[in-house]
Enzyme design. Sequence first.
Site, mmCIF file in Angstrom:
data_model
loop_
_atom_site.group_PDB
_atom_site.id
_atom_site.type_symbol
_atom_site.label_atom_id
_atom_site.label_comp_id
_atom_site.label_asym_id
_atom_site.label_seq_id
_atom_site.Cartn_x
_atom_site.Cartn_y
_atom_site.Cartn_z
ATOM 1 N N HIS A 100 11.167 4.547 4.299
ATOM 2 C CA HIS A 100 9.863 5.207 4.317
ATOM 3 C C HIS A 100 9.410 5.376 5.750
ATOM 4 O O HIS A 100 9.712 4.564 6.621
ATOM 5 C CB HIS A 100 8.817 4.409 3.527
ATOM 6 N N HIS A 102 5.977 5.847 8.059
ATOM 7 C CA HIS A 102 4.519 5.761 8.110
ATOM 8 C C HIS A 102 4.012 6.928 8.953
ATOM 9 O O HIS A 102 4.399 7.069 10.122
ATOM 10 C CB HIS A 102 4.068 4.473 8.790
HETATM 11 P P1 AMP Z 1 6.794 -1.633 5.724
HETATM 12 O O1 AMP Z 1 6.101 -2.928 5.988
HETATM 13 O O2 AMP Z 1 7.084 -0.824 6.934
HETATM 14 O O3 AMP Z 1 8.030 -1.842 4.860
HETATM 15 O O4 AMP Z 1 5.771 -0.745 4.913
HETATM 16 C C1 AMP Z 1 5.508 -0.928 3.548
HETATM 17 C C2 AMP Z 1 4.167 -0.307 3.280
HETATM 18 O O5 AMP Z 1 4.052 -0.109 1.881
HETATM 19 C C3 AMP Z 1 2.972 -1.167 3.699
HETATM 20 O O6 AMP Z 1 2.175 -0.457 4.654
HETATM 21 C C4 AMP Z 1 2.211 -1.394 2.382
HETATM 22 O O7 AMP Z 1 0.816 -1.378 2.547
HETATM 23 C C5 AMP Z 1 2.701 -0.230 1.546
HETATM 24 N N1 AMP Z 1 2.645 -0.420 0.094
HETATM 25 C C6 AMP Z 1 3.062 -1.501 -0.608
HETATM 26 N N2 AMP Z 1 2.887 -1.294 -1.914
HETATM 27 C C7 AMP Z 1 2.337 -0.066 -2.049
HETATM 28 C C8 AMP Z 1 1.914 0.729 -3.160
HETATM 29 N N3 AMP Z 1 2.025 0.290 -4.416
HETATM 30 N N4 AMP Z 1 1.381 1.955 -2.914
HETATM 31 C C9 AMP Z 1 1.260 2.403 -1.653
HETATM 32 N N5 AMP Z 1 1.663 1.720 -0.573
HETATM 33 C C10 AMP Z 1 2.188 0.504 -0.756
#
Ligand code: AMP
Length: 114
Positions: A100, A102
């Site tokens: 993913h 950001h």
């Molecule tokens: P990372 O820490 O780079 O792996 O980013 C994961 C991101 O996913 C974090 O910013 C979380 O806030 C986000 N996240 C986790 N669960 C969900 C969800 N159900 N819907 C939207 N974002 C999410």
Amino acid sequence: MNDCLFCQIAAKKIPSQIVFEDDQIMAFKDINPVAPVHILVIPKKHIPSLAETSLEDQKLLGLIQVQAARIAAQEGIAESGYRLVANTRGDGGQTVGHLHYHLLGGRPMQWPPG
Ligand code: AMP
Ligand code: ZN
């Protein structure tokens, strides 16, 4: 990958606030935003991280970047600027094991990142 959170979001088994979708990509609002605009852009295909990509993925990865720029414009942050980040594996701070990006904007970003 039934146990993958973002695969379930891509399959709409878990609800999200979708801001863009096509056959290969989905973009939705981060559930815990760290900036006024915080959107996650994912491939619908399960790829654990950038570290597992191959040359076969180059079109998909290019598409994600082009669409992220379009989404930034759609969200009104194209002129002020933004950051596109792919946290990768442990030291990169990755917590969800599905690739993913950001898309962050709406405030000045710091450098170097923490
Ligand atoms: P990372 O820490 O780079 O792996 O980013 C994961 C991101 O996913 C974090 O910013 C979380 O806030 C986000 N996240 C986790 N669960 C969900 C969800 N159900 N819907 C939207 N974002 C999410
Ligand atoms: Zn997945």
